[in-house]
Design a protein around this motif. Structure first.
Motif, mmCIF file in Angstrom:
data_model
loop_
_atom_site.group_PDB
_atom_site.id
_atom_site.type_symbol
_atom_site.label_atom_id
_atom_site.label_comp_id
_atom_site.label_asym_id
_atom_site.label_seq_id
_atom_site.Cartn_x
_atom_site.Cartn_y
_atom_site.Cartn_z
ATOM 1 N N SER A 117 -7.164 12.834 -37.008
ATOM 2 C CA SER A 117 -8.380 13.372 -37.640
ATOM 3 C C SER A 117 -9.262 12.250 -38.164
ATOM 4 C CB SER A 117 -8.007 14.336 -38.778
ATOM 5 O OG SER A 117 -7.200 15.390 -38.301
ATOM 6 N N LEU A 118 -9.479 11.262 -37.333
ATOM 7 C CA LEU A 118 -10.234 10.085 -37.760
ATOM 8 C C LEU A 118 -11.671 10.436 -38.082
ATOM 9 C CD1 LEU A 118 -8.655 7.527 -35.332
ATOM 10 C CD2 LEU A 118 -8.813 7.216 -37.802
ATOM 11 N N LYS A 119 -12.206 9.741 -39.081
ATOM 12 C CA LYS A 119 -13.570 9.933 -39.550
ATOM 13 C C LYS A 119 -14.346 8.629 -39.398
ATOM 14 C CE LYS A 119 -11.834 13.047 -43.160
ATOM 15 N NZ LYS A 119 -11.788 13.313 -44.630
ATOM 16 N N THR A 138 -13.714 3.580 -40.044
ATOM 17 C CA THR A 138 -14.063 2.384 -39.285
ATOM 18 C C THR A 138 -13.848 1.138 -40.130
ATOM 19 O OG1 THR A 138 -15.671 3.540 -37.901
ATOM 20 C CG2 THR A 138 -15.944 1.157 -38.143
ATOM 21 N N ALA A 139 -13.056 0.208 -39.609
ATOM 22 C CA ALA A 139 -12.721 -1.002 -40.351
ATOM 23 C C ALA A 139 -11.853 -1.892 -39.469
ATOM 24 C CB ALA A 139 -11.951 -0.658 -41.634
ATOM 25 N N GLY A 199 -5.773 -0.931 -31.762
ATOM 26 C CA GLY A 199 -7.103 -0.547 -32.228
ATOM 27 C C GLY A 199 -8.000 -0.156 -31.067
ATOM 28 N N GLY A 200 -9.217 0.284 -31.397
ATOM 29 C CA GLY A 200 -10.148 0.664 -30.351
ATOM 30 C C GLY A 200 -11.244 1.562 -30.870
ATOM 31 N N LEU A 201 -11.937 2.169 -29.921
ATOM 32 C CA LEU A 201 -13.047 3.067 -30.221
ATOM 33 C C LEU A 201 -12.605 4.496 -29.951
ATOM 34 C CD1 LEU A 201 -16.075 3.652 -30.795
ATOM 35 C CD2 LEU A 201 -16.481 3.250 -28.353
ATOM 36 N N VAL A 202 -12.860 5.374 -30.903
ATOM 37 C CA VAL A 202 -12.479 6.775 -30.756
ATOM 38 C C VAL A 202 -13.548 7.646 -31.402
ATOM 39 C CG1 VAL A 202 -11.132 6.800 -32.900
ATOM 40 C CG2 VAL A 202 -10.545 8.387 -31.049
ATOM 41 N N GLN A 203 -13.682 8.854 -30.900
ATOM 42 C CA GLN A 203 -14.631 9.786 -31.504
ATOM 43 C C GLN A 203 -14.039 10.395 -32.764
ATOM 44 O OE1 GLN A 203 -15.718 12.635 -28.463
ATOM 45 N NE2 GLN A 203 -17.510 11.421 -27.886
ATOM 46 N N ALA A 204 -14.900 10.832 -33.644
ATOM 47 C CA ALA A 204 -14.462 11.506 -34.860
ATOM 48 C C ALA A 204 -13.569 12.696 -34.489
ATOM 49 C CB ALA A 204 -15.661 11.980 -35.665
ATOM 50 N N THR A 237 -6.990 -5.767 -36.377
ATOM 51 C CA THR A 237 -7.397 -5.025 -35.180
ATOM 52 C C THR A 237 -8.517 -4.074 -35.559
ATOM 53 O OG1 THR A 237 -6.599 -3.686 -33.317
ATOM 54 C CG2 THR A 237 -5.617 -3.217 -35.471
ATOM 55 N N GLN A 238 -9.551 -4.036 -34.748
ATOM 56 C CA GLN A 238 -10.741 -3.242 -35.051
ATOM 57 C C GLN A 238 -10.512 -1.780 -34.683
ATOM 58 O OE1 GLN A 238 -13.900 -4.211 -36.414
ATOM 59 N NE2 GLN A 238 -14.182 -1.990 -36.506
ATOM 60 N N VAL A 239 -10.825 -0.913 -35.615
ATOM 61 C CA VAL A 239 -10.852 0.528 -35.370
ATOM 62 C C VAL A 239 -12.277 1.007 -35.620
ATOM 63 C CG1 VAL A 239 -10.058 2.778 -36.180
ATOM 64 C CG2 VAL A 239 -8.430 0.884 -35.966
ATOM 65 N N THR A 240 -12.863 1.626 -34.612
ATOM 66 C CA THR A 240 -14.223 2.128 -34.717
ATOM 67 C C THR A 240 -14.220 3.615 -34.388
ATOM 68 O OG1 THR A 240 -15.133 -0.008 -34.064
ATOM 69 C CG2 THR A 240 -16.606 1.889 -33.954
ATOM 70 N N VAL A 241 -14.722 4.413 -35.319
ATOM 71 C CA VAL A 241 -14.772 5.861 -35.143
ATOM 72 C C VAL A 241 -16.238 6.267 -35.048
ATOM 73 C CG1 VAL A 241 -14.052 8.094 -36.037
ATOM 74 C CG2 VAL A 241 -12.666 6.063 -36.510
ATOM 75 N N SER A 242 -16.610 6.833 -33.923
ATOM 76 C CA SER A 242 -17.989 7.247 -33.716
ATOM 77 C C SER A 242 -18.180 8.700 -34.128
ATOM 78 C CB SER A 242 -18.379 7.063 -32.254
ATOM 79 O OG SER A 242 -17.589 7.894 -31.421
ATOM 80 N N SER A 243 -19.356 8.989 -34.612
ATOM 81 C CA SER A 243 -19.641 10.363 -35.074
ATOM 82 C C SER A 243 -20.172 11.229 -33.947
ATOM 83 C CB SER A 243 -20.635 10.323 -36.218
ATOM 84 O OG SER A 243 -21.820 9.676 -35.816
#
Length: 120
Positions: A84-86, A90-91, A9-14, A114-120
């Motif tokens: 193509s994460l949106k 995020t969840a 998991g992690g932080l990724v841009q849209a 595991t945290q998945v965070t998708v930033s706009s």
């Protein structure tokens, strides 16, 4: 008992991609399918994707064409490739080990999430 350990998991841009992994150990022979579920803040947990030992897959409608579930039996590991994460993806994502389809895929074990965070 079945133990599950998730990673990826992690932080990724849209528009970006992530791959989640889930390694199973313990009573592997009891596992007949694996799945990923997710839970966003304030929302109910939902099934994202499932794969049986025979390779049959199912996906939640909103991830079809973007997510791919796959398994490596030699490594007792299941993957969730997310493209193509949106932001709405995020969840917290949970890996799940399942029993036979004939009795409705009973849950054998949950991963820690595991945290998945998708930033706009």
């Amino acid at each position: 008992q079945v133990q599950l350990v998730e990673s990826g998991g992690g932080l990724v841009q849209a528009g970006g991609s992530l791959r989640l992994s889930c390694a199973a150990s313990g009573s592997i022979s009891r596992i007949k399918a694996m799945a990923w579920e997710r839970q966003a803040p304030g929302k109910q947990r939902e099934l994202v994707a499932r794969i049986t030992n025979g390779g049959n897959t199912n996906y939640e409608d909103s991830v079809k064409g973007r997510f791919t579930i796959s398994g490596d039996n030699a490594k007792n590991t299941v993957y969730l490739q997310m493209n193509s994460l949106k932001p709405e993806d995020t969840a917290v994502y949970y890996c799940i080990a399942l029993g036979p389809a004939q009795v409705g895929f009973p849950v054998l074990s949950w991963g820690q999430g595991t945290q998945v965070t998708v930033s706009s």
